[in-house]
Design a protein around this motif. Structure first.
Motif, PDB file in Angstrom:
ATOM      1  N   ILE B  44       0.841  -1.207   0.000  1.00 21.08           N
ATOM      2  CA  ILE B  44       0.000   0.000   0.000  1.00 21.08           C
ATOM      3  C   ILE B  44       0.873   1.253   0.000  1.00 21.08           C
ATOM      4  CG2 ILE B  44      -1.613   1.348   1.415  1.00 21.08           C
ATOM      5  CD1 ILE B  44      -2.903  -1.305   2.258  1.00 21.08           C
ATOM      6  N   THR B  47       2.615   1.646  -3.424  1.00 22.25           N
ATOM      7  CA  THR B  47       1.643   2.108  -4.420  1.00 22.25           C
ATOM      8  C   THR B  47       1.303   3.577  -4.197  1.00 22.25           C
ATOM      9  OG1 THR B  47       0.716  -0.122  -4.493  1.00 22.25           O
ATOM     10  CG2 THR B  47      -0.621   1.630  -5.441  1.00 22.25           C
ATOM     11  N   SER B  48       1.097   3.941  -2.934  1.00 18.43           N
ATOM     12  CA  SER B  48       0.777   5.339  -2.615  1.00 18.43           C
ATOM     13  C   SER B  48       1.918   6.270  -3.030  1.00 18.43           C
ATOM     14  CB  SER B  48       0.504   5.496  -1.110  1.00 18.43           C
ATOM     15  OG  SER B  48      -0.621   4.734  -0.727  1.00 18.43           O
ATOM     16  N   ARG B  50       4.176   5.705  -5.372  1.00 18.87           N
ATOM     17  CA  ARG B  50       4.229   5.763  -6.846  1.00 18.87           C
ATOM     18  C   ARG B  50       3.188   6.741  -7.371  1.00 18.87           C
ATOM     19  NH1 ARG B  50       4.993   0.117  -6.812  1.00 18.87           N
ATOM     20  NH2 ARG B  50       2.773  -0.248  -7.096  1.00 18.87           N
ATOM     21  N   MET B  51       1.969   6.638  -6.827  1.00 18.38           N
ATOM     22  CA  MET B  51       0.888   7.515  -7.291  1.00 18.38           C
ATOM     23  C   MET B  51       1.189   8.967  -6.944  1.00 18.38           C
ATOM     24  SD  MET B  51      -2.217   5.036  -6.039  1.00 18.38           S
ATOM     25  CE  MET B  51      -3.596   6.080  -6.391  1.00 18.38           C
ATOM     26  N   ALA B  52       1.632   9.206  -5.711  1.00 17.01           N
ATOM     27  CA  ALA B  52       1.883  10.579  -5.270  1.00 17.01           C
ATOM     28  C   ALA B  52       3.005  11.213  -6.084  1.00 17.01           C
ATOM     29  CB  ALA B  52       2.235  10.590  -3.779  1.00 17.01           C
ATOM     30  N   LYS B  54       3.887  10.465  -9.085  1.00 18.21           N
ATOM     31  CA  LYS B  54       3.415  10.700 -10.453  1.00 18.21           C
ATOM     32  C   LYS B  54       2.558  11.960 -10.510  1.00 18.21           C
ATOM     33  CE  LYS B  54       2.502   6.860 -12.772  1.00 18.21           C
ATOM     34  NZ  LYS B  54       1.742   5.694 -13.290  1.00 18.21           N
ATOM     35  N   ILE B  55       1.694  12.122  -9.507  1.00 23.72           N
ATOM     36  CA  ILE B  55       0.851  13.321  -9.463  1.00 23.72           C
ATOM     37  C   ILE B  55       1.705  14.566  -9.276  1.00 23.72           C
ATOM     38  CG2 ILE B  55      -0.884  14.524  -8.057  1.00 23.72           C
ATOM     39  CD1 ILE B  55      -2.240  11.813  -7.614  1.00 23.72           C
TER      40      ILE B  55
END
Lengths: 172, 228
Positions: B44, B47-48, B50-52, B54-55
Motif C-alpha cells: 500500500i 503504491t501510494s 508511486r501515485m503521489a 506521479k501526481i
C-alpha cells in the motif's frame, strides 16, 4: 472516463445483470469487476485500479443487513473509508470512490447509481494519474486492477451501452 | 509484540524527496501482526508513493519486498541485491529493523516509514494497548500479572495514588487505574497479602537509565574465542 465497479456476486452483480435484461441504459464508463462479496475487496487492489488510471471506483454490495456472508458489505464500507483517506493523502479527491448498497432486484437502482457515480466523477475531471500515464496500463508492479473483466476495447467515451457488461458476460 | 504505526505520507515523501529508486522494505513479524509494516502495508505504501510522485510530476521507481524479520541480518541478506540497487530504503519495520538494515548495509541510505510506539497486545481487532516497558527487572509475579510500570502513569510500585477514582486514572477517563486492576486481581485470587508488602525503590539501572543494554550468552556464541 473509466469507472471500475466492484460488484458482489449475490446482489450488485445480479442487479447489473437485471439492468441488462431490462434494457436499461447506463454510462459505458462503468467497468464491472465481479467479486464473491464486497468483503473480499482489498484496499491494495483498489489502489492499483487508481494507479493504473481509473477515474473513479464504485463498490456495490448487498443492502446492509442482507449480506450473503453476514457482514462483508459492512467491512467493505470501512475499507472504502480507508481508501478515501489513502487517496486523499496521495493527492486524489476522496469523492472518486463511493460505496453503494442494493439488492439483486434493484436493476434500475444499479443504473441510477452508475449514472450518479459517473456524474460525480466527471465533475472532478480525469484522474491526474491517467493524464500522467496517457492510457490505462494493463501491466505493472503489483498486478492489474482493471484488466481482469474488461469489456470492449479501450476508452469508449461518454456514450452509453444498452447491454451491461454483466449481461453480455452471461449471454456467452 | 512491538506495535507501530505508519508515518504520515507527506513525511515519508519528504524523506525520499531526493531519491528516484525507492525500496519499501516490510517486516513479516511484529509490524505485520499490528498491520503497520507487513507485506500488505508495504504494498500500500509503495503504491501510494508511486501515485503521489506521479501526481507531483516526478515519478519515482518504487518497489517493495518483505522479509520474515528485519531485526536479523540473515533475513536481510536474502534481499541484499534489492537493497543495494535502491537509492533509498524505506523500512516499514520497527526502529530495530531500520537500524539492522543500516548496520548490515552501511553504504545504503535507510529511512523509517513507521513510528515505533510500544510493546503491547491487541485487546480487540484494531486496538492495541501497551503492556511492557522493558524495565529489565520484572515484578509481574508480585502484581497479579498486571504491570504497574507500563500501565500506571506514575510507574508506582506501591499504589494506587490519590488520582485513582472509581477505578479510573486521573490522566484519562479511558484509562483504568493499574493498581485498582492489581488489587482486584489479587483479591480474586486470595493473594491480597502480596499487595501489603512494601516494595523498595526500583533498580532503574537495569532499565534505560543504565544506558543501552546488552545480553551475552557465552554458551550460544559461535565466535567467542575468536573475539577474545
Amino acid at each position: 472516463m473509466q469507472i471500475v465497479a466492484y460488484s458482489c456476486h449475490y446482489c450488485a452483480y445480479a442487479a447489473a445483470d437485471l439492468a441488462g435484461v431490462l434494457r436499461l441504459s447506463y454510462p459505458a464508463a462503468i467497468r464491472i469487476v465481479e467479486v464473491p462479496c464486497t468483503g473480499r475487496l482489498d484496499v491494495l487492489e483498489v489502489l492499483h485500479a487508481f494507479e493504473h488510471g481509473a477515474d473513479g471506483v464504485m463498490v456495490a454490495g448487498c443492502l446492509e443487513g442482507d449480506c450473503h456472508f453476514q457482514a462483508g458489505n459492512l467491512n467493505a464500507r470501512r475499507r472504502v473509508a480507508r481508501v478515501k483517506e489513502l487517496i486523499t493523502a496521495v493527492g486524489l479527491e476522496p469523492e472518486r470512490i463511493e460505496m453503494f448498497n442494493l439488492s439483486s432486484a434493484m436493476g434500475r437502482q444499479f443504473a441510477d447509481y452508475a449514472v450518479k457515480m459517473t456524474q460525480q466523477t466527471a465533475s472532478l475531471g480525469p484522474s491526474p494519474l491517467r493524464a500522467a500515464s496517457g492510457r490505462v496500463s494493463r501491466t505493472g508492479a503489483g498486478g492489474d486492477g482493471l484488466g481482469t473483466r474488461r469489456e470492449g476495447s479501450g476508452d469508449v467515451g461518454p456514450s452509453t451501452q444498452k447491454t451491461p457488461a454483466a449481461h453480455q458476460e452471461r449471454q456467452r | 509484540m512491538i506495535v507501530a504505526e505508519q508515518k504520515p505520507l507527506d513525511e515519508i515523501k519528504g524523506l525520499i524527496a531526493e531519491a528516484e529508486k525507492v525500496l519499501v522494505l516490510g517486516c513479516g513479524t511484529c509490524v505485520t501482526v499490528c498491520f503497520a509494516g507487513g507485506e500488505k502495508e508495504a504494498g500500500i505504501l509503495a503504491t501510494s508513493l508511486r501515485m503521489a510522485s506521479k501526481i507531483d510530476g516526478q515519478p519515482k521507481d518504487v518497489t517493495h519486498t518483505t522479509v520474515q524479520r528485519q531485526c536479523e541480518w540473515e533475513y536481510l541478506d536474502a534481499v541484499a541485491d534489492q537493497i543495494r540497487e535502491a537509492d533509498i530504503v524505506v523500512s516499514v519495520g520497527c526502529g530495530i529493523g531500520v537500524q539492522a538494515v543500516v548496520e548490515r548495509f552501511p553504504e545504503v541510505w535507510v529511512v523509517p516509514g513507521l513510528n515505533t510506539s510500544f510493546m503491547g497486545l491487541p485487546t480487540e481487532q484494531g486496538v492495541w494497548e501497551e503492556r511492557c516497558a522493558a524495565c529489565g527487572s520484572c515484578i509481574l509475579g508480585l502484581t497479579g500479572g498486571i504491570c504497574p510500570i507500563a500501565r500506571c502513569a506514575k510507574q508506582l510500585l506501591n499504589g494506587p495514588c490519590g488520582g485513582s477514582q472509581n477505578g479510573v486514572c486521573e490522566i484519562s477517563k479511558e484509562l483504568p487505574c493499574a493498581w485498582q486492576l492489581i488489587y482486584d486481581r489479587l483479591k480474586s485470587q486470595n493473594r491480597l497479602h502480596l499487595i501489603t508488602q512494601i516494595q523498595p525503590p526500583k533498580d532503574w539501572s537495569k532499565s534505560r537509565d543504565g544506558g543501552p543494554r546488552r545480553i551475552t550468552r557465552e554458551d550460544l556464541r559461535l565466535a567467542a574465542e575468536a573475539s577474545e
